[in-house]
Design an enzyme around this catalytic site. Structure first.
Site, PDB file in Angstrom:
ATOM      1  N   GLY A 151       0.882  -1.301   0.243  1.00 27.52           N
ATOM      2  CA  GLY A 151       0.010   0.082   0.081  1.00 27.52           C
ATOM      3  C   GLY A 151       0.707   1.223   0.049  1.00 27.52           C
ATOM      4  CG  HIS A 176       7.899 -34.912  -3.056  1.00 24.63           C
ATOM      5  ND1 HIS A 176       9.090 -34.879  -3.197  1.00 24.63           N
ATOM      6  CD2 HIS A 176       7.529 -33.836  -2.586  1.00 24.63           C
ATOM      7  CE1 HIS A 176       9.716 -33.618  -2.929  1.00 24.63           C
ATOM      8  NE2 HIS A 176       8.448 -32.942  -2.509  1.00 24.63           N
ATOM      9  CD  GLU A 177       3.510 -32.241  -2.562  1.00 19.33           C
ATOM     10  OE1 GLU A 177       3.580 -31.624  -1.525  1.00 19.33           O
ATOM     11  OE2 GLU A 177       4.579 -31.985  -3.501  1.00 19.33           O
ATOM     12  CB  THR A 197       1.053   3.120  -5.128  1.00 20.47           C
ATOM     13  OG1 THR A 197       2.434   2.322  -5.251  1.00 20.47           O
ATOM     14  CG2 THR A 197       0.975   4.169  -6.001  1.00 20.47           C
TER      15      THR A 197
HETATM   16  P1  ADP Z   1       2.884  -0.924  -3.354  1.00 23.07           P
HETATM   17  O1  ADP Z   1       2.927   0.557  -3.860  1.00 23.07           O
HETATM   18  O2  ADP Z   1       3.410  -0.825  -1.855  1.00 23.07           O
HETATM   19  O3  ADP Z   1       3.549  -2.001  -4.191  1.00 23.07           O
HETATM   20  P2  ADP Z   1       0.192  -0.440  -4.008  1.00 23.07           P
HETATM   21  O4  ADP Z   1      -0.058   0.597  -2.893  1.00 23.07           O
HETATM   22  O5  ADP Z   1       0.260  -0.381  -5.309  1.00 23.07           O
HETATM   23  O6  ADP Z   1       1.226  -1.356  -3.123  1.00 23.07           O
HETATM   24  O7  ADP Z   1      -1.003  -1.524  -3.373  1.00 23.07           O
HETATM   25  C1  ADP Z   1      -1.530  -2.219  -4.460  1.00 23.07           C
HETATM   26  C2  ADP Z   1      -3.194  -2.507  -4.162  1.00 23.07           C
HETATM   27  O8  ADP Z   1      -3.315  -3.253  -2.938  1.00 23.07           O
HETATM   28  C3  ADP Z   1      -3.718  -1.234  -4.038  1.00 23.07           C
HETATM   29  O9  ADP Z   1      -4.362  -0.440  -5.260  1.00 23.07           O
HETATM   30  C4  ADP Z   1      -4.736  -1.499  -2.981  1.00 23.07           C
HETATM   31  O10 ADP Z   1      -5.969  -1.884  -3.864  1.00 23.07           O
HETATM   32  C5  ADP Z   1      -4.467  -2.831  -2.302  1.00 23.07           C
HETATM   33  N1  ADP Z   1      -3.818  -2.248  -0.884  1.00 23.07           N
HETATM   34  C6  ADP Z   1      -2.667  -2.382  -0.466  1.00 23.07           C
HETATM   35  N2  ADP Z   1      -2.662  -1.910   0.859  1.00 23.07           N
HETATM   36  C7  ADP Z   1      -3.994  -1.748   0.976  1.00 23.07           C
HETATM   37  C8  ADP Z   1      -4.697  -1.187   2.203  1.00 23.07           C
HETATM   38  N3  ADP Z   1      -3.823  -0.748   3.387  1.00 23.07           N
HETATM   39  N4  ADP Z   1      -5.837  -0.879   2.019  1.00 23.07           N
HETATM   40  C9  ADP Z   1      -6.730  -1.214   1.121  1.00 23.07           C
HETATM   41  N5  ADP Z   1      -6.024  -1.447   0.229  1.00 23.07           N
HETATM   42  C10 ADP Z   1      -4.839  -1.950   0.101  1.00 23.07           C
HETATM   43 ZN    ZN Z   2       8.294 -30.969  -1.899  1.00 22.14          ZN
END
Ligand code: ADP
Ligand code: ZN
Length: 616
Positions: free
Chosen positions: A209, A425-426, A211
């Site tokens: 989250g 194996h599993e 971004t």
């Molecule tokens: P990062 O930038 O850390 O790789 P993003 O912000 O792009 O991750 O997150 C990807 C998606 O995951 C977001 O668009 C959202 O839909 C979901 N997401 C991630 N964290 C949260 C959060 N804390 N609450 C709600 N949605 C989240």
């Molecule tokens: Zn294995």
């Protein structure tokens, strides 16, 4: 566009050329009339006609002869110049009383001559010139847009993201609150002489989250949001990245106050000075440009730069100096409570059946980050849609979880023997896990090929783990080796299917010895071996910072851990060979066994690995 221009060129070319030919071939008026009525003849009928006195008029052209018969008909034949120039022949005609006219070659006007010889060449030259010019224009256009930042701008008017869309991350929200205030009312802070951080580094695993939080900062402050990925700055050509950075900040300054977000900062801002793998100059220039831009904000500009990375350790120290990205916010994987919150946010617009318990899903998804959870809900909705349901049921979530965790079901045709070995194996993994005291409970075991694996044994921790105990790690290694050992014990030969298990077990053992101080002989020493140095741009001189003897000791200790685990696994599986067989048979028959079905077969008491090890 290109094709159209080309076709027009060709048409114009053809038209002009034909015009020349046409103009050239037009003779005097008399000849035109003649052309209308004359008929073609043969040389022999011409000579016959001469002999028989049927001709009254002959016109000798350089390459043809035209004549008029007594009955006023016109004829034409091709005559070689030799005939036309033959004086005897002309005399003969004269003797026969035929009126002879010699028509000299019509002089071609100079302009036509020039055009015919040079016209096509000139046209081709014009055409080529036009083509190259066009290409050059295109290329310069491309370079123009190439060096521009492709940053996405989200203006506040667009669908904006606020803290309501971000579940959990309470710490991060609190940290950025001040920034939002500043973006809203910069003057309030300036009057107090406060220096607001320009750069904030968001640190956390992908999909947690980062971004989203950056967008929410812009959304809460109601300012424009520019986002660009650090990898977009790293191009093949030196200088392009830097000019993109310039362009990005230029655009941001026009829209100030605003938020600039640089994703994957590590792609552009790695340690300088290693110079391996090319692109190093480029990265350095890009990094310098980012630093220049950040230092160059004037006091009247309210631009907050947020950047995301999951590798803060490889960032160039210059980036984290005061006045740059001096504030760090760590965003960790969501806890159970946060996972439930995130699921609730994303399930808002999904009709859920009554048997779906969000809490249960949250509990069953330890280690999932926000994007995994969003993805899980989406997959479940897709599966329910494909099943023509009006709401998403528990079974859809279960299948979606399998798909997200274990990958898509692969339709691999395996022969019976291969299938049996996968089942052995599993079963080996499962039985060991069920026999050891410190292992995670097994949720499911399957021999349906998924993702890259031919079979999967899935464990599910009872709660989120933040610390890993040595006992747990040793159990893990034993479970990993259990697959191969079951293959061995049930005696149909060993396969290469254990590669991944062996790799993971070795890696765990190595970390126990070199990083986590879990080997008595190796001691509480961090044996750094920056294996990633070569790829990530650190000084490669610093690959190993311990002696050859220590290296040997480390190897021995790793081997000791793996061997002890292996012996334990052998002992457990040999002792419980009958159960192992039964489990494998049931697995072959049903292909997937859930936790309760496994419990029906395996009802053994759990043993402590360390006790087992001592007794070896
Ligand atoms: P990062 O930038 O850390 O790789 P993003 O912000 O792009 O991750 O997150 C990807 C998606 O995951 C977001 O668009 C959202 O839909 C979901 N997401 C991630 N964290 C949260 C959060 N804390 N609450 C709600 N949605 C989240
Ligand atoms: Zn294995």
């Amino acid at each position: 566009m290109r094709l159209k221009g080309f076709a027009i060129m060709i048409l114009a070319f053809a038209f002009i050329f034909m015009l020349f030919i046409f103009l050239y071939d037009r003779g005097p008026e008399q000849q035109k009339q003649l052309m209308d009525s004359k008929s073609y003849s043969t040389i022999s009928s011409f000579l016959d006609s001469v002999e028989m006195g049927k001709i009254i008029y002959v016109e000798i052209h350089p390459t043809k002869i035209i004549w008029k018969s007594k009955n006023e008909d016109w004829y034409e034949i091709y005559a070689p110049p030799a005939l036309s120039n033959n004086l005897n022949f002309i005399n003969k005609l004269h003797e026969k009383g035929i009126k002879v006219k010699i028509v000299a070659q019509k002089p071609t006007p100079f302009i036509y001559q020039t055009l015919i010889t040079w016209g096509p060449a000139i046209l081709i030259i014009i055409f080529i010139f036009w083509l190259t010019k066009r290409q050059a224009k295109n290329a310069s256009n491309q370079i123009g847009s190439f060096s521009q930042s492709q940053a996405q701008e989200i203006s506040p008017a667009n669908k904006k993201i606020t803290f309501e869309d971000v579940a959990g991350c309470e710490e991060a929200k609190k940290e950025v609150q001040e920034i939002i205030e500043f973006l809203k009312t910069p003057d309030k802070f300036r009057k107090l002489g406060a220096r607001i951080p320009k750069g904030i580094l968001l640190i956390g695993p992908p999909g947690c989250g980062k971004t989203l939080i950056a967008k929410a900062v812009a959304g809460e402050a109601k300012v424009p949001f520019f986002s660009e990925s650090g990898s977009a700055f790293v191009e093949m050509f030196v200088g392009v990245g830097a000019s993109r950075v310039r362009d990005l900040f230029k655009r941001a300054k026009e829209k100030n106050p605003c938020v600039v977000f640089i994703d994957e900062l590590d792609a552009a801002g790695r340690h300088r000075g290693a110079g391996i793998g090319g692109g190093h100059d480029e990265r350095e220039q890009t990094l310098n440009q980012i630093l220049i831009e950040m230092d160059g904000f004037s006091t009247s500009e309210t631009i907050i730069v947020l950047a995301a990375t999951n590798r803060p350790d490889i960032l160039d120290p210059a980036l984290t100096r005061p006045g740059r990205f001096d504030r760090h916010i760590v965003i960790s994987r969501p806890s159970l409570k946060d996972r439930i919150e995130i699921l609730k946010i994303h399930a808002k617009n999904v009709p859920l059946a009554t048997d779906v318990k969000i809490e249960e899903i949250g509990r069953g998804t330890p280690g999932f980050v926000g994007s995994d959870l969003a993805n899980l809900i989406n997959e479940a909705a897709l599966i329910a849609g494909r099943r023509n349901k009006t709401s998403v049921e528990k079974i859809d979530f279960d299948d979606a979880k399998d798909r997200v965790q274990m990958g898509l079901v692969q339709h691999i045709l395996m022969n019976d023997k291969e299938k049996r070995i996968v089942a052995y194996h599993e079963s080996g993994h499962t039985l060991i896990a069920k026999s050891l005291l410190h292992s995670d409970p097994i949720a499911k075991v399957t021999i349906i090929p998924r993702g890259m694996a031919l079979g999967v044994t899935q464990s599910l921790p009872e709660e989120d783990r933040h610390l890993y105990f040595k006992d747990y790690l040793l159990d893990e290694i034993t479970i990993l080796l259990g697959g191969r050992i079951a293959e061995q014990i049930l005696g149909e030969g060993i396969t290469n299917g254990a590669k991944n298990d062996i790799e993971k077990a070795t890696e765990l053992a190595r970390k126990m010895v070199t990083e986590w101080g879990m080997s008595e002989k190796a001691g509480l020493i961090f044996y750094s071996e920056s294996k990633d140095g070569i790829f990530l741009g650190r000084d490669i001189g610093q690959v190993k910072n311990y002696s050859e003897e220590t290296a040997k000791l480390i190897d021995e200790e790793i081997k000791e851990i793996v061997e002890k685990s292996q012996e334990s696994a052998v002992r457990i599986l040999k002792q419980k060979k009958e159960i192992l067989k039964k489990l494998a048979e049931r697995l072959l028959e049903k292909e997937t066994l859930e936790a309760n079905e496994i419990d029906e077969i395996i009802t053994v008491a759990k043993i402590d690995f360390s006790k087992l090890k001592e007794s070896l």
